[in-house]
Every structure is written in structure tokens, then in C-alpha cells.
Design an enzyme around this catalytic site. Structure first.
Site, short mmCIF file in Angstrom:
data_model
loop_
_atom_site.label_atom_id
_atom_site.label_comp_id
_atom_site.label_asym_id
_atom_site.label_seq_id
_atom_site.Cartn_x
_atom_site.Cartn_y
_atom_site.Cartn_z
N SER A 145 0.85 -1.20 0.00
CA SER A 145 0.00 0.00 0.00
C SER A 145 0.88 1.25 0.00
O SER A 145 1.68 1.44 -0.91
CB SER A 145 -0.97 -0.04 1.19
OG SER A 145 -1.97 0.96 1.05
N GLU A 242 -1.98 -2.44 -7.99
CA GLU A 242 -3.21 -2.70 -7.24
C GLU A 242 -3.65 -1.38 -6.63
O GLU A 242 -2.89 -0.41 -6.58
CB GLU A 242 -2.99 -3.76 -6.16
CG GLU A 242 -1.99 -3.37 -5.08
CD GLU A 242 -2.57 -2.54 -3.94
OE1 GLU A 242 -3.76 -2.72 -3.60
OE2 GLU A 242 -1.83 -1.70 -3.39
N HIS A 308 -4.91 -5.25 -1.46
CA HIS A 308 -5.83 -5.10 -0.33
C HIS A 308 -6.90 -6.18 -0.37
O HIS A 308 -8.06 -5.93 -0.72
CB HIS A 308 -6.46 -3.71 -0.35
CG HIS A 308 -5.50 -2.59 -0.10
ND1 HIS A 308 -4.64 -2.12 -1.07
CD2 HIS A 308 -5.27 -1.85 1.02
CE1 HIS A 308 -3.91 -1.13 -0.56
NE2 HIS A 308 -4.26 -0.95 0.69
#
Length: 338
Positions: A145, A242, A308
Site C-alpha cells: 500500500s 493494485e 488489499h
């Protein structure tokens, strides 16, 4: 494998050529990435919070899990801090940076686990003394992330491979046994986790390509464009992407930005992970990715379970790899750790 790792990595990285954006803006491309040592029982590791605050209960649970793995677990001095004014940050920028740098430069620490993503990694990058960090022996850096900003900086400034895996002080690790197993295998027996695939993978653009794995979160890569410690080009690499909580229009703008700047020119292939809570629906996001990325003329793989999501795959970054969109596989040619 009978292949010299340094030579193999160098050959695959030949496409990473120096680009110039104008007078005085050229930067050298780093030498082939060094691989840190794998973990062994008894190793000392440290948890840090370079981004958002870490829930206390999940942090404690993560420490217990890593201790059960046979690791000697330490925490950064400021890991439980919260910024006095900005509640989305785990303490002051200087303190988060100091914890990360101290962990990296401590010769007794064998791996640095990021306890949470969220926000804030970009804010403290310029506070790191990369000259001092280059003098330290490489070690595994783990997270995803917002940690994408660190993966990029560590590749560009320190020339080390890193591990795109769970941030351990969150639900993406605590209570998620498949994610724990995949990360543990990658850290302790990385040669057993060379090939990544998922049940729902499919080709958005067919083909097979080789390149060095890099990337992570699309928002972070887009935000880091043309900033210090970020690569100037995706050329020669296999880009993994992502994101979470971004609608199709916003994802379109970010991808189009990367395309229009020329940053995507020469990319070898793209492997797409999960797009959690990205409306309106997964198929629309898949069609968006096909629309934006297929014209590049390189393989584009959809549906790898990293990012995630529950039971996320751990992805090695900085190693040469083969992307086969038709087979639905992403295969590292060498382990991410020695």
C-alpha cells in the site's frame, strides 16, 4: 539454477536506461539489485510505523505471531505514536523517519516489518539519510500500500530487493492465516515461492515477457512521479499494480497520467492485483485496464490475488521475472532473498 544471480539480474535490467527530462534532470540508474539474506529462527527483526497509526491490539497480535515464528521482535521507539495535529499520521515525520533509518542501519536487525500503510510515507522520504543507509548491510523490507513509496526509494537509492507483503499490524496479517503462511514462506524459504498465480487470472493482453518486478499501489506510483527517489521510467520492467477505494474515473486519470508522461514507455508487461472497493464493479475496472494498457502491446495479466485482499500473495520486488499472461503466471527467476 546454475545461473549467476548478478549476471542474470543485470541482463534483465538492460532495458532500464537513463532518461533525461531536460538539462540537469538526468539520474543514474541503480546497479543490479542486491538481495538481502533470508530469515532464520532466532533472527532479530524490528517493526516500524512509517505511515498511519497502528491499532494497539493488532500490533500486539502481530508481535506474538512473529515471535511464534522464532523471531526476536523489537519495535521502533515511536511505533505507537500519533501525530499531535494530523491524526492520519503515526507521529511526526522526523520520528517515523528516524525509526525506519535506525532499524535499517542496526547491524543486528535482519528485517524491517512495516506495521501499517495508510498515509505518510512520501512525507518522510526526504528525511532519510540514504548515504548512511547505503553503508548498512541489506535486509528485508516488508509492506504494501503506502509502503510502495519505500519500495521505490529503496530500489532506486539503496539498490536492494524488497518484499511486497502484508503490513503486519493490520487485518491483512493478523487473523489471515493464508497471508501469514505466504509471507513466512517467502521470508524463510523464498525459493519455494517463485511462481505466483491465482484461480481467476486471465489475460487482458496476451503474451510472455521478462523484466524486473517493481511497483505496487497505483496511487502511490502516480503521486511519486517526477519526485526524488522515484524511477524515471518503467522501461524494461514488469509492473505490478493494485489499489483500493478509487473509482474507475480516478483510476483512469492516474493511468492516463502515467501514459501521457511517457513513464510507461518500454514497460515489458503488467501484472494486475486486486481493486478492492473500486466502483462500479470489477468487470468495469478490468475493461478500463484493457482499454488503457492493451495498446502498449505488452502482456497484461488480470486477477492475481495481491494487494488489499484476504489471503494476499506476497510479491518479490526487484528480481528478474517472467510474466506469462496466457498461462496466468508471474514467475521470479531468482528468490527475492538469498
Amino acid at each position: 539454477m546454475g545461473t549467476d544471480v548478478g549476471e542474470s539480474t543485470a541482463e534483465v535490467r538492460e532495458g532500464f536506461e537513463e532518461r533525461k527530462g531536460g538539462p540537469g534532470t538526468s539520474r543514474p540508474v541503480p546497479s543490479p539489485l542486491r538481495r538481502p539474506p533470508r530469515l532464520r529462527r532466532g533472527d532479530r527483526v524490528r517493526l516500524v510505523a512509517p505511515c498511519s497509526p497502528v491499532p494497539a491490539a493488532q500490533l500486539d497480535a502481530a508481535i506474538s505471531i512473529l515471535t511464534e515464528w522464532g523471531l526476536e521482535v523489537e519495535t521502533g521507539r515511536h511505533i505507537r505514536d500519533q501525530h499531535p495535529v494530523l491524526p492520519y499520521l503515526a507521529g511526526e515525520d522526523r520520528d517515523r523517519a528516524a525509526d525506519l533509518q535506525e532499524a535499517w542501519c542496526d547491524p543486528d536487525v535482519r528485517a524491517v516489518f512495516c506495521a501499517r500503510g495508510g498515509d505518510g510515507a512520501h512525507r518522510m522520504l526526504d528525511l532519510l539519510d540514504f548515504d548512511a543507509m547505503r553503508e548498512a548491510e541489506p535486509k528485508a523490507l516488508i509492506g504494501f500500500s503506502d509502503i510502495t513509496a519505500l519500495h521505490e526509494a529503496f530500489a532506486m537509492e539503496l539498490g536492494v530487493t524488497t518484499v511486497h507483503g502484508p503490513v503486519v499490524g493490520t487485518r491483512y496479517f493478523v487473523g489471515d492465516e493464508p497471508a501469514q503462511r505466504d509471507l513466512r514462506t517467502t521470508l524463510f524459504s523464498p525459493e519455494e515461492r517463485l511462481t505466483l498465480t491465482s484461480p481467476a487470472t486471465r489475460a487482458l493482453a496476451p503474451g510472455r515477457a521478462e523484466g524486473v518486478l517493481f511497483g505496487g499501489n497505483l496511487s502511490l506510483l502516480n503521486d511519486g512521479l517526477a519526485t526524488p527517489h522515484s524511477r524515471l521510467s518503467a522501461a524494461g520492467g514488469i509492473l505490478v499494480l493494485e489499489d483500493i477505494n478509487e473509482d474507475a474515473a480516478r483510476l483512469d486519470r492516474m493511468l492516463t497520467h502515467l501514459l501521457r508522461t511517457g513513464w510507461m514507455d518500454g514497460v515489458a508487461g503488467v501484472a494486475l492485483g486486486t481493486w478492492t472497493d473500486c466502483p462500479p464493479d470489477p468487470e468495469t475496472i478490468a475493461e478500463l485496464m484493457r482499454d488503457r494498457l492493451a495498446p502498449l502491446g505488452v502482456p497484461v495479466l488480470w486477477g492475481l490475488d495481491f494487494g488489499h485482499c484476504a489471503a494476499q500473495l506476497t510479491v518479490p520486488l526487484g528480481v528478474p521475472a517472467v510474466l506469462d499472461a496466457d498461462l496466468g503466471t508471474l514467475e521470479a527467476l531468482v528468490p527475492v532473498l538469498e
